[in-house]
Each structure stands twice: as structure tokens, then as C-alpha cells.
Design an enzyme around this catalytic site. Structure first.
Site, PDB file in Angstrom:
ATOM      1  N   CYS A  39       0.843  -1.187   0.000  1.00 39.81           N
ATOM      2  CA  CYS A  39       0.000   0.000   0.000  1.00 39.81           C
ATOM      3  C   CYS A  39       0.888   1.250   0.000  1.00 39.81           C
ATOM      4  O   CYS A  39       2.037   1.221   0.438  1.00 39.81           O
ATOM      5  CB  CYS A  39      -0.917  -0.007   1.216  1.00 39.81           C
ATOM      6  SG  CYS A  39      -2.171   1.297   1.182  1.00 39.81           S
ATOM      7  N   ASP A  41       0.344   3.750   1.821  1.00 38.99           N
ATOM      8  CA  ASP A  41       0.231   4.351   3.150  1.00 38.99           C
ATOM      9  C   ASP A  41       1.613   4.740   3.685  1.00 38.99           C
ATOM     10  O   ASP A  41       2.551   3.935   3.666  1.00 38.99           O
ATOM     11  CB  ASP A  41      -0.446   3.343   4.093  1.00 38.99           C
ATOM     12  CG  ASP A  41      -0.849   3.971   5.417  1.00 38.99           C
ATOM     13  OD1 ASP A  41      -2.070   4.051   5.668  1.00 38.99           O
ATOM     14  OD2 ASP A  41       0.042   4.379   6.191  1.00 38.99           O
ATOM     15  N   ARG A  43       2.714   5.012   6.521  1.00 44.29           N
ATOM     16  CA  ARG A  43       3.175   4.319   7.726  1.00 44.29           C
ATOM     17  C   ARG A  43       3.733   2.936   7.432  1.00 44.29           C
ATOM     18  O   ARG A  43       4.262   2.266   8.326  1.00 44.29           O
ATOM     19  CB  ARG A  43       2.018   4.196   8.731  1.00 44.29           C
ATOM     20  CG  ARG A  43       1.456   5.544   9.156  1.00 44.29           C
ATOM     21  CD  ARG A  43       0.104   5.387   9.816  1.00 44.29           C
ATOM     22  NE  ARG A  43      -0.896   4.903   8.871  1.00 44.29           N
ATOM     23  CZ  ARG A  43      -2.171   4.642   9.189  1.00 44.29           C
ATOM     24  NH1 ARG A  43      -2.577   4.821  10.431  1.00 44.29           N
ATOM     25  NH2 ARG A  43      -3.015   4.216   8.274  1.00 44.29           N
ATOM     26  N   HIS A  98      -2.010  -4.004   5.157  1.00 41.33           N
ATOM     27  CA  HIS A  98      -1.714  -3.510   6.514  1.00 41.33           C
ATOM     28  C   HIS A  98      -2.998  -3.153   7.252  1.00 41.33           C
ATOM     29  O   HIS A  98      -4.065  -2.983   6.643  1.00 41.33           O
ATOM     30  CB  HIS A  98      -0.793  -2.288   6.431  1.00 41.33           C
ATOM     31  CG  HIS A  98      -1.448  -1.090   5.814  1.00 41.33           C
ATOM     32  ND1 HIS A  98      -1.937  -0.037   6.550  1.00 41.33           N
ATOM     33  CD2 HIS A  98      -1.700  -0.783   4.515  1.00 41.33           C
ATOM     34  CE1 HIS A  98      -2.449   0.863   5.742  1.00 41.33           C
ATOM     35  NE2 HIS A  98      -2.325   0.446   4.499  1.00 41.33           N
ATOM     36  N   CYS A 101      -6.053   0.366   7.013  1.00 41.24           N
ATOM     37  CA  CYS A 101      -5.851   0.777   5.612  1.00 41.24           C
ATOM     38  C   CYS A 101      -7.027   1.633   5.145  1.00 41.24           C
ATOM     39  O   CYS A 101      -8.177   1.193   5.164  1.00 41.24           O
ATOM     40  CB  CYS A 101      -5.710  -0.462   4.725  1.00 41.24           C
ATOM     41  SG  CYS A 101      -5.437  -0.063   2.985  1.00 41.24           S
TER      42      CYS A 101
HETATM   43 ZN    ZN Z   1      -3.476   1.118   2.950  1.00 39.53          ZN
END
Ligand code: ZN
Length: 230
Positions: A39, A41, A43, A98, A101
Site C-alpha cells: 500500500c 500508506d 506508515r 496492513h 488501511c
Molecule cells: Zn493502505
């Protein structure tokens, strides 16, 4: 952002000159050990999670760690997968989801997608995960539904990977292993999909790595028909 720009200068002045690996990779070329589709993302940073050096990982990131199934229409993920397998000879492909999400939250709560037609269209590649959660699971709290969707989405995207000719051919020859991972960003724990049971298990250094699809020759006519090894 200014803080980040300062780190670019630090990279030029201090990090790059002090690491011979960059020069070696620039001359010798890359030979990454795995392709990871994760992803976008902020993080979830695959290189940090795997403590990878430059040259270790071929990385493709997008909202929802999605791999569109093979289609005649070209796409960025498809091209990245094809290049990794055919040009770089990558043998291990990891799809990594993750917890918490945003894409999976939107998949399970479509009202969040108002005004975002591109995200809504992109998440159609994850509708099978939503269908599995809706049809296969009992009553779940919203956060549990999102977690279930995130795990099932990894399974769905691994299935999509197998529709890509380069991947399908590599799997048939026994050259490619598929891995489904999930980063729990709340616990700092990594889960891996065990393809035998279909369940995600914690990745532990005292246990074999859970593998979604282990490398093994898979020919519908039987291995006696395999192309002779050269
Ligand atoms: Zn995600």
C-alpha cells in the site's frame, strides 16, 4: 516539507559518499531479491520493515496494494510486475497489506468515496474481498470487517497476480514463489499467508516462513512434458 528537503542535502553530502553500495549498484546494475507490492500508506515502508538496502527490493506501491488482473489495457502495476519477472528475474513476489488501511475502509464503507471517482474505480479490483467478507464471515464490528477485508484483499490480489502471463509461466516452471503479508501497524507484527490453510500466521524466526504459493513445477500435462533443463 522543508525538513525533508534538508534531508535531501544530507543524502547528497553525507549518505551517498559514505556508502560504496550506490556506486557498485550504478556500475553493476540491479538484481533485486524480491518484488513487493504494498500500500502507498506512509506508515508502511517496505524497505524499513525488511531493513533492506538499496538494490534489495523492487517496489510497487499504490492505494490498497492492488494488482489489477491481466487485461489488454496497459497499466503501471502490470508493467512493473512484467519487468520484475522477465527483465530482472525476480523469483519472489510479495503482496503486502496492513491494518488501518484507508483503501480497505473505503471498500467496506463506500460512502467515504464520495467525490473520489478514481479511487472508487480502482477499488473495483478489491470487490471480491468485500464479497468474501460479506458472504463468508459472521457479524463483525466495523474495525474487524476492515481487517478481514484487508487480509482477504491480499488473497484476491495474489490470485490476480497469477493471471499475468509472465507470472503464470514462472509459476508453472517452478521458478516463482508468491507471498501474502500483512503489517499490523498497531502491534508492529508481520503476518504471512500460509497457502496450505489459507490463514495468516505471525512471521517468526523459529518457524518456517508462511508461503502463499511455494515454488514447484506445475504443469497440467505432468512434469514429464517439461521442457528439458538447459
Ligand atoms: Zn493502505
Amino acid at each position: 516539507m522543508n525538513d525533508l528537503i534538508g534531508r535531501v542535502f544530507d543524502f547528497e553530502k553525507r549518505v551517498f559518499p559514505s556508502n560504496d553500495l550506490y556506486a557498485k549498484l550504478a556500475v553493476d546494475g540491479q538484481s533485486p531479491k524480491a518484488l513487493i507490492i504494498s500500500c502507498a500508506d506512509s506508515r508502511v515502508v517496505p524497505e524499513l520493515i525488511m531493513q533492506a538496502d538499496p538494490g534489495d527490493l523492487f517496489v510497487c506501491r499504490n492505494a490498497g496494494n492492488i494488482v489489477p488482473p491481466f487485461a489488454t489495457q496497459n497499466g503501471g502495476v502490470s508493467s512493473t510486475v512484467e519487468y520484475a519477472v522477465l527483465a530482472l528475474g525476480v523469483r519472489d513476489i510479495i503482496v503486502c497489506g496492513h491494518s488501518d488501511c484507508g483503501a480497505m475502509k473505503a471498500l467496506m464503507n463506500p460512502e467515504l468515496l464520495e467525490g473520489m471517482p478514481n479511487v472508487a474505480a480502482w477499488l473495483r479490483h478489491s470487490h471480491a474481498a468485500e464479497g468474501v467478507v460479506r458472504a463468508g464471515y459472521g457479524p463483525l464490528a466495523n474495525n474487524e470487517r476492515v481487517r478481514a477485508a484487508s487480509l482477504e484483499n491480499v488473497v484476491v490480489q495474489l490470485a490476480h497476480l497469477r493471471t499475468h502471463p509472465a507470472v503464470a509461466a514462472g509459476i508453472a516452471r517452478g521458478e516463482i514463489s508468491l507471498h501474502g503479508w500483512f503489517v499490523d501497524i498497531h502491534q508492529g507484527v508481520m503476518l504471512g499467508l500460509d497457502g496450505e490453510t489459507g490463514r495468516f500466521l505471525p512471521i517468526r524466526d523459529d518457524r518456517p516462513l508462511p508461503v502463499a504459493l511455494a515454488a514447484a513445477q506445475r504443469l497440467a500435462m505432468g512434469e514429464e512434458y517439461a521442457e528439458a533443463a538447459e
